[in-house]
Scaffold this active site. Sequence first.
Site, mmCIF file in Angstrom:
data_model
loop_
_atom_site.group_PDB
_atom_site.id
_atom_site.type_symbol
_atom_site.label_atom_id
_atom_site.label_comp_id
_atom_site.label_asym_id
_atom_site.label_seq_id
_atom_site.Cartn_x
_atom_site.Cartn_y
_atom_site.Cartn_z
ATOM 1 N N LYS A 230 -70.397 20.192 49.297
ATOM 2 C CA LYS A 230 -70.957 21.454 49.793
ATOM 3 C C LYS A 230 -72.411 21.657 49.375
ATOM 4 C CE LYS A 230 -66.683 23.764 50.904
ATOM 5 N NZ LYS A 230 -65.640 24.721 50.517
ATOM 6 N N ARG A 265 -59.687 19.462 47.044
ATOM 7 C CA ARG A 265 -59.766 19.178 48.489
ATOM 8 C C ARG A 265 -61.065 18.411 48.710
ATOM 9 N NH1 ARG A 265 -62.274 21.431 52.877
ATOM 10 N NH2 ARG A 265 -61.137 21.416 54.853
#
Length: 285
Positions: A230, A265
């Site tokens: 991210k 994840r």
Amino acid sequence: MPAQTGPNGRLTDLLKDARTGRVLVMGILNVTPDSFSDGGLHFDATAAVEGAVRMAAEGAHILDVGGESTRPGAQQPTEAEELRRVVPVVRAVAEATGTPISVDTRRASVAEAALDAGAAMVNDVSGLCHDPAMLPLVARAGCPVCIMHMRGEPADMQRATGYSDVVADVRAWLLSRAMAAEAAGVAPERIILDPGFGFAKTPEQNLALVRRLREIADLGYPVLMGASRKSTLGLLLGGSPPEERLEGTAAVSAISIANGASLIRVHDVRFMARVAAVAQAVATR
Ligand code: HH2
């Protein structure tokens, strides 16, 4: 399929293990043209199955199939388009691997169709808030559910970053959603909580959630951390693009595991499964 056999039974056993210290790796399978990191990569069923088989061999315990990009600024696809993307891929992946599949969606209709096609779990980034039919569906299906914290919509969520104390506020919200789920009939052992790294948070708020993740893990539900590739990591790594944020993902994953995360994840399953194995062994769990 009877509840305790096949992928459903396997997922129940995995989540039992997660509550006693095992770290589970969830591999990301985005069936979207526009995901921030792997958009377009698994857009057809054949490519998705190849990706799924590879991730299962690399050590993914769960495969998370999603048909909506929720990156900041993304627009939601129509329901018909999301169904068209997700359902054939869930069916094909379920046939090709025995790995439990999670469906990453905010829509009850998509979740229900995916469960019918072989998914064993629902991952809802809106924390069961976007679609009023989602909570009753999850309760009725009796499947595990990941409740993630976010505010607003992906299109405008980065304008909703005002918290008095981001960790305390996210913790209180997750607890209230878990209580709502239990009141609707979701068994507590089927609930996973996720602070929503990157969703209506500034980079500093994302880091605070990792640093103080124990406060959320102490609620007693397994906690998932989804920081993979991210933009906060790109910022810390001098502007590296998503595919060059491996070390950042590893650092956040390891610290999250040390601070109580039970699931990560990730896009890079082979690498992060090795990070998780070592972090799990080091952490006092
Ligand atoms: N992050 C994304 C999507 N789904 N689900 C959970 N539980 N936690 C997360 O942090 C999370 C999530 C966004 O990442 P990605 O799927 O890689 O990208 P995109 O939304 O662009 O498809």
